[in-house]
Design an enzyme around this catalytic site. Structure first.
Site, mmCIF file in Angstrom:
data_model
loop_
_atom_site.group_PDB
_atom_site.id
_atom_site.type_symbol
_atom_site.label_atom_id
_atom_site.label_comp_id
_atom_site.label_asym_id
_atom_site.label_seq_id
_atom_site.Cartn_x
_atom_site.Cartn_y
_atom_site.Cartn_z
ATOM 1 N N HIS A 217 0.817 -1.207 0.000
ATOM 2 C CA HIS A 217 0.000 0.000 0.000
ATOM 3 C C HIS A 217 0.852 1.259 0.000
ATOM 4 C CE1 HIS A 217 -3.382 2.501 -0.198
ATOM 5 N NE2 HIS A 217 -2.905 3.222 0.789
ATOM 6 N N TYR A 221 2.104 5.624 -2.062
ATOM 7 C CA TYR A 221 2.299 7.004 -1.604
ATOM 8 C C TYR A 221 3.721 7.480 -1.889
ATOM 9 C CZ TYR A 221 -2.219 6.190 0.393
ATOM 10 O OH TYR A 221 -3.549 5.866 0.534
ATOM 11 N N HIS A 368 -8.582 0.911 -11.532
ATOM 12 C CA HIS A 368 -8.334 1.816 -10.386
ATOM 13 C C HIS A 368 -6.897 2.321 -10.403
ATOM 14 C CE1 HIS A 368 -7.489 3.165 -6.318
ATOM 15 N NE2 HIS A 368 -6.654 2.164 -6.152
ATOM 16 N N PHE A 369 -5.964 1.391 -10.519
ATOM 17 C CA PHE A 369 -4.590 1.886 -10.303
ATOM 18 C C PHE A 369 -4.014 2.558 -11.537
ATOM 19 C CE2 PHE A 369 -3.289 -2.709 -10.926
ATOM 20 C CZ PHE A 369 -2.359 -2.548 -11.934
ATOM 21 N N HIS A 370 -4.574 2.237 -12.714
ATOM 22 C CA HIS A 370 -4.094 3.013 -13.863
ATOM 23 C C HIS A 370 -4.614 4.449 -13.783
ATOM 24 C CE1 HIS A 370 -2.516 -0.705 -15.474
ATOM 25 N NE2 HIS A 370 -1.877 0.014 -16.368
ATOM 26 N N ARG A 431 -8.605 -9.926 -13.691
ATOM 27 C CA ARG A 431 -7.374 -9.250 -14.067
ATOM 28 C C ARG A 431 -6.304 -10.322 -14.288
ATOM 29 N NH1 ARG A 431 -4.509 -6.740 -8.554
ATOM 30 N NH2 ARG A 431 -2.923 -6.171 -10.059
ATOM 31 N N ARG A 432 -5.139 -9.915 -14.743
ATOM 32 C CA ARG A 432 -4.010 -10.833 -14.938
ATOM 33 C C ARG A 432 -4.357 -11.997 -15.860
ATOM 34 N NH1 ARG A 432 -3.735 -10.743 -8.894
ATOM 35 N NH2 ARG A 432 -2.146 -9.246 -8.287
HETATM 36 FE FE1 HAS Z 1 -5.201 1.907 -4.497
HETATM 37 C C1 HAS Z 1 -5.219 -1.482 -5.212
HETATM 38 C C2 HAS Z 1 -7.423 1.403 -1.964
HETATM 39 C C3 HAS Z 1 -4.975 5.240 -3.607
HETATM 40 C C4 HAS Z 1 -2.455 2.264 -6.529
HETATM 41 N N1 HAS Z 1 -4.081 0.646 -5.662
HETATM 42 C C5 HAS Z 1 -4.249 -0.706 -5.814
HETATM 43 C C6 HAS Z 1 -3.230 -1.230 -6.688
HETATM 44 C C7 HAS Z 1 -2.412 -0.170 -7.020
HETATM 45 C C8 HAS Z 1 -2.969 0.998 -6.372
HETATM 46 C C9 HAS Z 1 -1.175 -0.217 -7.888
HETATM 47 O O1 HAS Z 1 -8.526 -0.959 -0.382
HETATM 48 C C10 HAS Z 1 -3.114 -2.668 -7.187
HETATM 49 C C11 HAS Z 1 -2.220 -3.511 -6.338
HETATM 50 C C12 HAS Z 1 -2.135 -4.901 -6.931
HETATM 51 O O2 HAS Z 1 -1.498 -5.049 -7.992
HETATM 52 O O3 HAS Z 1 -2.747 -5.821 -6.385
HETATM 53 N N2 HAS Z 1 -6.080 3.098 -3.097
HETATM 54 C C13 HAS Z 1 -6.974 2.691 -2.173
HETATM 55 C C14 HAS Z 1 -7.398 3.832 -1.369
HETATM 56 C C15 HAS Z 1 -6.699 4.920 -1.840
HETATM 57 C C16 HAS Z 1 -5.866 4.443 -2.913
HETATM 58 C C17 HAS Z 1 -8.384 3.839 -0.250
HETATM 59 N N3 HAS Z 1 -3.973 3.450 -4.994
HETATM 60 C C18 HAS Z 1 -4.055 4.742 -4.514
HETATM 61 C C19 HAS Z 1 -3.021 5.549 -5.106
HETATM 62 C C20 HAS Z 1 -2.310 4.719 -5.943
HETATM 63 C C21 HAS Z 1 -2.918 3.396 -5.844
HETATM 64 C C22 HAS Z 1 -2.806 7.018 -4.799
HETATM 65 C C23 HAS Z 1 -1.126 4.982 -6.795
HETATM 66 C C24 HAS Z 1 -0.508 6.129 -6.925
HETATM 67 N N4 HAS Z 1 -6.169 0.278 -3.764
HETATM 68 C C25 HAS Z 1 -6.996 0.289 -2.694
HETATM 69 C C26 HAS Z 1 -7.400 -1.102 -2.394
HETATM 70 C C27 HAS Z 1 -6.771 -1.917 -3.313
HETATM 71 C C28 HAS Z 1 -5.997 -1.026 -4.157
HETATM 72 C C29 HAS Z 1 -8.289 -1.569 -1.333
HETATM 73 C C30 HAS Z 1 -6.846 -3.451 -3.398
HETATM 74 C C31 HAS Z 1 -7.862 -3.869 -4.380
HETATM 75 C C32 HAS Z 1 -7.867 -5.372 -4.543
HETATM 76 O O4 HAS Z 1 -8.883 -5.983 -4.196
HETATM 77 O O5 HAS Z 1 -6.879 -5.953 -5.032
HETATM 78 C C33 HAS Z 1 -6.781 6.336 -1.298
HETATM 79 O O6 HAS Z 1 -5.507 6.844 -0.999
HETATM 80 C C34 HAS Z 1 -7.511 7.255 -2.230
HETATM 81 C C35 HAS Z 1 -7.772 8.590 -1.570
HETATM 82 C C36 HAS Z 1 -8.229 9.608 -2.546
HETATM 83 C C37 HAS Z 1 -9.419 10.160 -2.574
HETATM 84 C C38 HAS Z 1 -9.738 11.209 -3.603
HETATM 85 C C39 HAS Z 1 -9.808 12.599 -3.016
HETATM 86 C C40 HAS Z 1 -9.665 13.588 -4.101
HETATM 87 C C41 HAS Z 1 -10.621 14.336 -4.558
HETATM 88 C C42 HAS Z 1 -10.300 15.225 -5.704
HETATM 89 C C43 HAS Z 1 -11.197 16.393 -5.749
HETATM 90 C C44 HAS Z 1 -11.105 17.025 -7.081
HETATM 91 C C45 HAS Z 1 -11.281 18.305 -7.287
HETATM 92 C C46 HAS Z 1 -11.267 18.836 -8.653
HETATM 93 C C47 HAS Z 1 -11.572 19.194 -6.133
HETATM 94 C C48 HAS Z 1 -10.465 9.759 -1.603
HETATM 95 C C49 HAS Z 1 -11.965 14.291 -3.966
HETATM 96 C C50 HAS Z 1 -10.823 20.270 -8.724
HETATM 97 C C51 HAS Z 1 -11.037 20.752 -10.113
HETATM 98 C C52 HAS Z 1 -10.523 21.917 -10.630
HETATM 99 C C53 HAS Z 1 -10.926 22.303 -11.998
HETATM 100 C C54 HAS Z 1 -9.610 22.811 -9.915
HETATM 101 CU CU CU Z 2 -3.366 -0.369 -1.038
#
Ligand code: HAS
Ligand code: CU
Length: 539
Positions: A217, A221, A368-370, A431-432
Site C-alpha cells: 500500500h 504514496y 483503479h490503479f491506472h 485481471r491478470r
Molecule cells: Fe489503491 C489497489 C485502496 C490510492 C495504486 N491501488 C491498488 C493497486 C495499485 C494501487 C497499484 O482498499 C493494485 C495492487 C495490486 O497489484 O494488487 N487506493 C486505495 C485507497 C486509496 C488508494 C483507499 N492506490 C491509490 C493511489 C495509488 C494506488 C494514490 C497509486 C498512486 N487500492 C486500494 C485497495 C486496493 C488497491 C483496497 C486493493 C484492491 C484489490 O482488491 O486488489 C486512497 O488513498 C484514495 C484517496 C483519494 C481520494 C480522492 C480525493 C480527491 C478528490 C479530488 C477532488 C477534485 C477536485 C477537482 C476538487 C479519496 C476528492 C478540482 C477541479 C478543478 C478544476 C480545480
Molecule cells: Cu493499497
C-alpha cells in the site's frame, strides 16, 4: 556540488525514469492488443506475461523510484539553496539502483521473471531478478538517507526556522519509503532469494503475501508524494497564486506517512491466512488514509481558486476559466485532481471489506490503479518535467503546445483505457489474464470495452512518445534564461512552527508503534503456526 553540477545528477535520474516509461508504454500497447482477443496472430500467453511483468516493473518500480529520487534532489537543492549532504552518496545510490534495474531487466527480457510486478510466490523467478530488485531498493535507500540528512544539515544551519515545504515533503517521503520497503526487503532476502537459489525447497506463501502487503500500500504514496509536493509547492505559484495553507500541507503529508504504511491488509481481504478482525482493523485505517487526500484536494483547489480570482476570475466558477490552462504544470495539476477524484472514489470502494469481494482480482482493480497512478501521479511527473526542464538544461522547452497536447492526450487516453476496465471488472472479467477462451456469450459482451481499451492504449503510446521527443529536443533549443526555482509562498507567512511539523523523528516512532500493533501478531503467528510451504511454479 554546486547547483549547476547537481543538474547532471537530477537529469540522469529523470532520463532513466522516462526511458523506462516509454519502453513500458510500448509494451502496454502490445498487451491491450493481445488480451483483446481481436488479433489472433499476437496471442501468446508466454509473451504476454513476460511483457506485462516487464511493463509493471518498469512503470511501478523504475519510473517511480528514479523520478522520486531526481525530484527529491531537485527540491533539496532548489529550496534549501545548499548542496546535498553527500553528493557522492547520491551518485552511488543512482548507480546501485541502475545496476539493479539492468539485472532485473535482463531476467525479465530473458523470460526468467514472468511473475508480474507483485511477484507473488509460488510464482518463481530466477535469482537474478530478485537480486536486481533488491539493488534497486538498496539504491533508493541512499536517497532516503540523503533526504533526511540534508534536511538535518540545513536545520543545524538555520535553528528554529521552518524547513521549506518542498524539502520537508521529500524528507517525509524518504522516511516513508524506507519503512515501507522493509516489508518486501524481508520477503526477498529471507524467503524468495534463498528459495530461488534452491537453498529452500518451499516457500510460505501466507507469510510472503503478508510481508508484501506491508510494502504494497504505502509504495503507492512513495509514488504519489512527488505529485502532491508539486501540487502544493509548484502549481499554486505557476497559476499565479499562493499556497492556501502550509501547515495543512504538512499535516496531510505526515498523515500519509503515519496512516499509509500499517494498513496493507486491504490487499489481503480475500486471502485465507489472516483473520477477519485484523482485516477490519486495517480497513478502518485505510479509511483514515483517504483524509490526507481530501485535505490535499481542498488545499490545492483553494490555492487554485485564489490564483483564478487574482487573475480576475469572478463568480462561483469564473476563477476556473481564469486559470492559466496553457501552463503545462497548471494543466497537469488540474487534470491530476480530476483523475484523482474518480480514482480515489474507486479506491474507497476497494477498501470497503464487503465491496472488495465484488471487485477483487477483476479488471476493475487494474482500472483503479491506472487511473490514480498512471493518471493522477504520472501526469504530475510530466507536468514537473516540463516545469523543471528549462532550469535543468538551461534551454527553453522545445514546444509548450506539444506539452499541452501530450498532457491532454494522456488524460483522455487514460480515461478511454480505464473506464472500460472498470466496466469490464464489474462484468466479471478477471485481471491478470492473457486470453479469454471461455464462456463465449459472456466474452462477447466484453467486446466493445475491449475495443475502447485498444484505442486508449494507442493514444497513450503516442502521448508517451510526444513526451520524450519534447524533452529530448529541449536539450538543444535557445537559452531559457530560467533562474532558480521559487516555490509557492503560503497565504499566511510561516514564522514559527511546532517542532512536530518541522521534522520527521517523532512521527517515525509513532509509525513504528502503529506498525507493531497492526503487523506484529499477523507476522509473528507464522513462526508458531504449523504452515505448509509451496513448491515453485513458473509461466
Ligand atoms: Fe489503491 C489497489 C485502496 C490510492 C495504486 N491501488 C491498488 C493497486 C495499485 C494501487 C497499484 O482498499 C493494485 C495492487 C495490486 O497489484 O494488487 N487506493 C486505495 C485507497 C486509496 C488508494 C483507499 N492506490 C491509490 C493511489 C495509488 C494506488 C494514490 C497509486 C498512486 N487500492 C486500494 C485497495 C486496493 C488497491 C483496497 C486493493 C484492491 C484489490 O482488491 O486488489 C486512497 O488513498 C484514495 C484517496 C483519494 C481520494 C480522492 C480525493 C480527491 C478528490 C479530488 C477532488 C477534485 C477536485 C477537482 C476538487 C479519496 C476528492 C478540482 C477541479 C478543478 C478544476 C480545480
Ligand atoms: Cu493499497
Amino acid at each position: 556540488m554546486s547547483r549547476v553540477e547537481s543538474r547532471g545528477l537530477i537529469l540522469a535520474h529523470f532520463w532513466v525514469a522516462f526511458l523506462a516509461f516509454v519502453a513500458a508504454a510500448l509494451l502496454g500497447l502490445y498487451q491491450v492488443s493481445e488480451r483483446s482477443g481481436l488479433f489472433p496472430a499476437l496471442e501468446s500467453n508466454h509473451l504476454y506475461f513476460q511483457s506485462v511483468s516487464t511493463h509493471g516493473v518498469l512503470m511501478g518500480f523504475v519510473l517511480t523510484t528514479f523520478f522520486a529520487m531526481g525530484f527529491g534532489y531537485y527540491c533539496a537543492i532548489e529550496s534549501l539553496k545548499r548542496p546535498l549532504w553527500s553528493p557522492g552518496l547520491a551518485w552511488t545510490g543512482f548507480w546501485v539502483a541502475l545496476v539493479g534495474t539492468v539485472l532485473a531487466a535482463v531476467a525479465l527480457l530473458g523470460g526468467q521473471a514472468s511473475i508480474l510486478y507483485t511477484f507473488y510466490p509460488p510464482l518463481q523467478a530466477s535469482p537474478l531478478f530478485y537480486l536486481g530488485a533488491t539493488l534497486l531498493v538498496v539504491g533508493s535507500w541512499f536517497w532516503c538517507l540523503e533526504m533526511v540528512m540534508t534536511m538535518r544539515a540545513w536545520k543545524q544551519e538555520h535553528p528554529g526556522e521552518p524547513v521549506p515545504l518542498a524539502m520537508f515533503g521529500n524528507a517525509v517521503n524518504g522516511t516513508l519509503w524506507f519503512v515501507t520497503s522493509l516489508g518486501v526487503a524481508l520477503e526477498v532476502l529471507f524467503q524468495l532469494l534463498p528459495w530461488s537459489l534452491g537453498l529452500k525447497e518451499t516457500v510460505d506463501v501466507g507469510l510472503a503475501r503478508t510481508l508484501f502487503s506491508w510494502t504494497l500500500h504505502a509504495i503507492v504514496y512513495f509514488w504519489l508524494f512527488p505529485a502532491y509536493i508539486a501540487l502544493y509547492t509548484l502549481v499554486p505559484r505557476a497559476a499565479g497564486g499562493r499556497l492556501f495553507s502550509d501547515e495543512v500541507a504538512r499535516i496531510a503529508l505526515i498523515m500519509l506517512l503515519v496512516f499509509g504504511v500499517p494498513i496493507g491488509f486491504h490487499h489481503l481481504y480475500m486471502d485465507p491466512f489472516q483473520a477477519a478482525g485484523w482485516k477490519f482493523l486495517h480497513m478502518t485505517g485505510t479509511f483514515m488514509v483517504a483524509v490526507p487526500s481530501f485535505l490535499t484536494a481542498f488545499t490545492v483547489t483553494a490555492s487554485l481558486e485564489l490564483a483564478g480570482r487574482l487573475r480576475g476570475g469572478k463568480g462561483l466558477f469564473g476563477w476556473i476559466a481564469a486559470l492559466p490552462w496553457t501552463n503545462p504544470i497548471v494543466l497537469a495539476g488540474i487534470l491530476a485532481l480530476l483523475l484523482l477524484s474518480v480514482g480515489g472514489f474507486g479506491g474507497l470502494i476497494n477498501a470497503s471489506y464487503s465491496m472488495n469481494s465484488l471487485v477483487h482480482n477483476t479488471q476493475w482493480v487494474t482500472g483503479h490503479f491506472h487511473l490514480i497512478f498512471a493518471g493522477t501521479t504520472v501526469i504530475m511527473y510530466f507536468g514537473i518535467a516540463y516545469h523543471v526542464w528549462p532550469r535543468l538544461t538551461g534551454r527553453a522547452l522545445f514546444s509548450e503546445k506539444l506539452a499541452r497536447i501530450q498532457l491532454w492526450s494522456w488524460a483522455i487516453g487514460m480515461v478511454v483505457l480505464t473506464f472500460p476496465w472498470h466496466a469490464l471488472g464489474l462484468q466479471g472479467q478477471p485481471r491478470r489474464i492473457s486470453t479469454t477462451p471461455y464462456d463465449t456469450p459472456l466474452v462477447e459482451t466484453w467486446q466493445i470495452n475491449e475495443v475502447l481499451m485498444i484505442v486508449g492504449g494507442i493514444i497513450l503510446f503516442v502521448s508517451a512518445v510526444l513526451l520524450v521527443v519534447n524533452l529530448a529536443a529541449s536539450h538543444a533549443t535557445r537559452d531559457s534564461g530560467a533562474g532558480a526555482e521559487s516555490f509557492a509562498a503560503p497565504v499566511q507567512p510561516l514564522l514559527r512552527l511546532p517542532t512536530v511539523l518541522n521534522g520527521v523523528g517523532f512521527w517515525f516512532w509513532v509509525l513504528v508503534i502503529y506498525m507493531v500493533v497492526s503487523y506484529g501478531y499477523p507476522i509473528g503467528q507464522f513462526f508458531v503456526l504449523d504452515t505448509h510451504g509451496a513448491f515453485p511454479w513458473s509461466i
